[in-house]
Design an enzyme around this catalytic site. Structure first.
Site, PDB file in Angstrom:
ATOM      1  N   ASP A   9      -5.233  21.839  -0.340  1.00  0.00           N
ATOM      2  CA  ASP A   9      -6.407  21.756  -1.216  1.00  0.00           C
ATOM      3  C   ASP A   9      -7.309  22.965  -0.991  1.00  0.00           C
ATOM      4  O   ASP A   9      -8.528  22.843  -0.939  1.00  0.00           O
ATOM      5  CB  ASP A   9      -7.182  20.461  -0.952  1.00  0.00           C
ATOM      6  CG  ASP A   9      -8.127  20.115  -2.096  1.00  0.00           C
ATOM      7  OD1 ASP A   9      -7.926  20.636  -3.208  1.00  0.00           O
ATOM      8  OD2 ASP A   9      -9.065  19.332  -1.883  1.00  0.00           O
ATOM      9  N   CYS A  58       1.540 -19.831  -6.073  1.00  0.00           N
ATOM     10  CA  CYS A  58       2.119 -18.559  -6.429  1.00  0.00           C
ATOM     11  C   CYS A  58       3.407 -18.349  -5.669  1.00  0.00           C
ATOM     12  O   CYS A  58       3.620 -18.890  -4.611  1.00  0.00           O
ATOM     13  CB  CYS A  58       1.145 -17.410  -6.120  1.00  0.00           C
ATOM     14  SG  CYS A  58      -0.346 -17.510  -7.092  1.00  0.00           S
TER      15      CYS A  58
END
EC number: 2.7.11.1
Length: 754
Positions: free
Chosen positions: A605, A127
């Site tokens: 949140d 690769c």
């Protein structure tokens, strides 16, 4: 409550490198060795890609080369194709072949053209990183027994695919124009046999290649669709080639009529893994500074491996009920969407905190993901800190930044030692040392999340809440990876910092849940806790896995909090009057304002499930903002803010935050104003979550006011003039709150709090 492609990660975490880099990165010194020095740029590649009329064939001296020994490429024997006659003679004198033989693996001289798919990740040396383009494969890399060119998409006349234009070939080389638009002819003699045979052979090869390409893409479609930016491949190169090899050898694929059904089957299998892979995208992508942990096998793949080997599944916790419930969050009916706890569990949204310095915030956010980012050099403490806050104790935030002094580098404590230090322990202790049988006999489960379980026990004649989190193990917990010591340390310190605001002098508030103690324990889950878990599951139906699968060496962090009460969502029909609702809003605003002034805090949140209410005998609560003390009428209720998973905090030049820039699921929710708040926050900070934007606290105060006015019902109706006036004041607050810049600005300037 609960996140990192990476298989998440998140969950408190940080990295320095950019994510989404295509292919694997080469390390220095790992460059591929040249097999030959091309004397001419036109002859740098094999003759299979160049025009045979322009340049002669290049001989190879390597015994493993398909052109060995020194014979011209043009003299290679022709391999019979499926569409040709079996008795048709070849142009060479080789014996007739009865079956298709596999081609040898490609060598360095074989070019990697733009028509090829990107290289498989995590496969060295076959690769390439972004800085290398020549494709180098190991000798045993091609297990499919056919040319790798079969896995490239069929060439289309016209411009080549621009996606890999930069990485396909080196910039100094020039590919012939014919090679970019036409499939290469494997043998010059085949072209000389006549147009009829040449066309038949090319059609057969193109048909075979097209079929294989469709098979490969059928498995990759779902991965690219649900991966991060479609750039990260979630399987290793060996696993991918093994799967493709199984597809090619499957007898069901020998019939063309069955290929379409097989492709659909592969895609459906990808959908089954979607929910789990969403929380673990980019897990195989290694970046500098990332935590090195053993690679864990996903639940679906683990089950298949166990079935193949004949061993029974040991801990397969992804039940059918959970998989069905997590297919689509937004297809649930309105009543199911009311509880953010259920939605949050489906996200697996327990992200890893990012830790960096104030100066590095913007550059770090631009180059990081929701993975780990730990600053190697912290900035000096803020000068004139006393002007901002007068601390009566020593902060533990410095533990989040590694020491850089040379003479103490080798003495720097590990994250495990730091956690043990916060627990006042030298190592893990048994459950029994922390939780006696007497305490557990009256234990009750009161909540849950992807992180683990929350129980209530009686300690020193007072109720306390135990948040139990499994760490450092290989087993998946509720479909997510367990946290490491590095990842749990910021959560401990953030909870401690906000809890200790109650003991400050210059900026003080009791509005954040109090942290009593922290313990690290080891062992099996206590039977009495399992009994409490079963009772909760019977009465309320738990979305978590029963925690009975842990081994004796499993580590847990137990956070003991003061009992905070019941969340605002469950109290929506139980409040006495609108005056009580005003007190709740006042307490929340004051707590956020104090945290802004002391820690540059954003909750990010603050839905009504993260606001706890408990009874109090106090008539008033005191808070101190920038040295000035004020009071708030309680109306019999005290507010505690919880859950700092997405929060942002800053102290002594160190910033801790959670980068949710890539969490598209969080920003595409529908059905509640809460999801619009996430989008408004992203618009406010331009998706740079390390920066300080106190206006985000204002957005959540607007959300809570909307819930109070539109979703809550009070026992006492607004019939008196005083109650009607309070309601009008709340409505005015709802209309004007978004014009203020921070909770501090609201608390000091708005008429509702004067």
């Amino acid at each position: 409550m609960a996140q990192a492609h990476p298989r998440s990660g998140t969950r408190l975490f940080r990295t320095y490198a950019a994510r989404g880099v295509r292919g694997s990165q080469r390390q220095p010194g790992g460059l591929a060795e040249q097999w030959f020095q091309p004397p001419n740029l036109k002859r740098a590649f094999s003759s299979s890609l160049s025009d045979s009329n322009e340049s002669p064939a290049v001989a190879s001296d390597d015994p493993d080369d398909p052109d060995f020994p020194g014979s011209l490429v043009g003299q290679r024997r022709r391999r019979p194709r499926g569409s040709g006659s079996r008795n048709q003679r070849t142009l060479t004198n080789t014996p007739r072949v009865q079956r298709l033989r596999p081609r040898p693996p490609q060598k360095c001289s074989t070019p990697c053209s733009r028509l090829r798919p990107p290289p498989f990740p995590n496969c060295s040396p076959g690769c390439l990183g972004s800085d290398h383009s020549v494709c180098i494969q190991s000798r045993d890399s091609n297990e499919l027994g056919t040319s790798a060119s079969l896995f490239s998409s069929p060439a289309s006349p016209g411009a080549p695919d621009p996606l890999y234009a930069d990485s396909a070939v080196p910039g100094s080389f020039h590919l012939p124009a014919a090679s970019l638009s036409e499939p290469s002819v494997p043998c010059p003699q085949v072209a000389a046999t006549g147009d009829r045979y040449t066309g038949r052979a090319l059609r057969a090869e193109a048909s075979f290649r097209s079929s294989l390409f469709s098979l490969v893409n059928s498995g990759a479609t779902e991965e690219n669709k649900f991966g991060t930016d479609g750039e990260n491949v979630k399987e290793s190169c060996c696993e991918r080639r093994q799967q493709m090899g199984n597809r090619l050898t499957d007898p069901d694929l020998t019939s063309p009529g069955k290929r379409k059904a097989a492709c659909k089957k592969v895609v459906s299998q990808g959908v089954d893994q979607r929910d789990y892979e969403e929380s673990s995208a980019c897990k195989d992508l290694r970046v500098p500074g990332e935590i090195s942990r053993p690679k864990r096998t996903g639940p679906l793949r683990k089950r298949k491996q166990q079935e193949a080997t004949g061993t029974p599944p040991r801990h397969y916790h992804q039940s059918k009920k959970k998989r069905k419930a997590s297919v689509s969050l937004w297809n649930l009916n309105t009543s199911q969407r009311d509880s953010w706890t259920k939605t949050r569990a489906s996200f697996g949204f327990h992200k890893k905190k990012i830790i960096t310095s104030v100066i590095e915030v913007c550059s770090s956010v631009a180059s990081s993901s929701s993975r780990s980012l730990l600053s190697e050099c912290s900035t000096p403490p803020i000068k004139n800190r006393a002007h901002l806050t007068v601390s009566s104790r020593c902060s533990s935030v410095y533990l989040l930044s590694p020491l850089k002094t040379l003479h103490v580098t080798d003495q720097r404590p590990s994250y495990a030692e730091k956690v043990y230090g916060e627990c006042n322990q030298e190592g893990p202790i048994p459950f029994s040392d922390c939780l006696s049988t007497e305490k557990l006999e009256r234990c009750e489960k009161i909540g849950e999340g992807v992180f683990g379980e929350v129980f209530q026990i009686i300690n020193d004649q007072a109720p306390v809440a135990l948040k139990i989190i499994a760490i450092e193990g290989l087993d998946l917990v509720n479909g997510s990876h367990q946290k490491t010591f590095e990842e749990i340390l910021p959560e401990i310190i953030i909870s401690k910092e906000l809890s200790l605001l109650s003991s400050e002098a210059y900026n003080r508030t009791e509005g954040f849940i109090g942290l009593n103690s922290v313990h690290c324990v080891q062992g099996l889950y206590p039977p009495l806790l399992l009994k409490a878990w079963d009772h909760y599951n019977t009465t309320k139906r738990s979305a978590n896995d029963r925690p009975d699968f842990f081994q004796e060496d499993q580590l847990f962090i137990i956070l003991e909090f003061e009992f905070g009460g019941v969340d605002l969502e469950r109290m929506k029909t139980k409040l006495s009057s609108v005056a009580t609702a005003k007190s709740i809003l006042h307490q929340i605003t004051a707590s956020l304002a104090v945290a802004e002034a002391s820690l540059h805090f954003e909750h990010r949140d603050l839905h009504w499930g993260n606001v706890l209410l408990k009874k109090t005998n106090l008539k008033e609560l005191r808070y101190t903002l920038n040295g000035k003390t004020s009071t708030i009428p309680t109306h019999g209720l005290q507010v505690n803010i919880i859950d700092y998973t997405l929060s942002r905090l800053e102290r002594d030049g160190i910033v801790v935050f959670c980068d949710i820039s890539a969490e598209e699921d969080l920003f595409t929710g529908e059905g509640d104003y809460q999801f619009e708040i996430y989008r408004l926050m992203r618009k406010e900070n331009k998706n740079c979550w390390g920066e300080y934007h106190p206006y985000n606290n204002v957005l959540w105060l607007h959300y809570l006011t909307d819930k109070i006015l539109n979703k809550m019902k009070f026992k006492t109706k607004c019939q008196s003039a005083a109650m009607k006036q309070i309601r009008k004041n709340l409505q005015h607050f709802h209309r004007t709150v978004l014009s203020f810049s921070s909770a501090t600005d609201l608390l000091c300037q708005h008429s509702l709090f004067r």
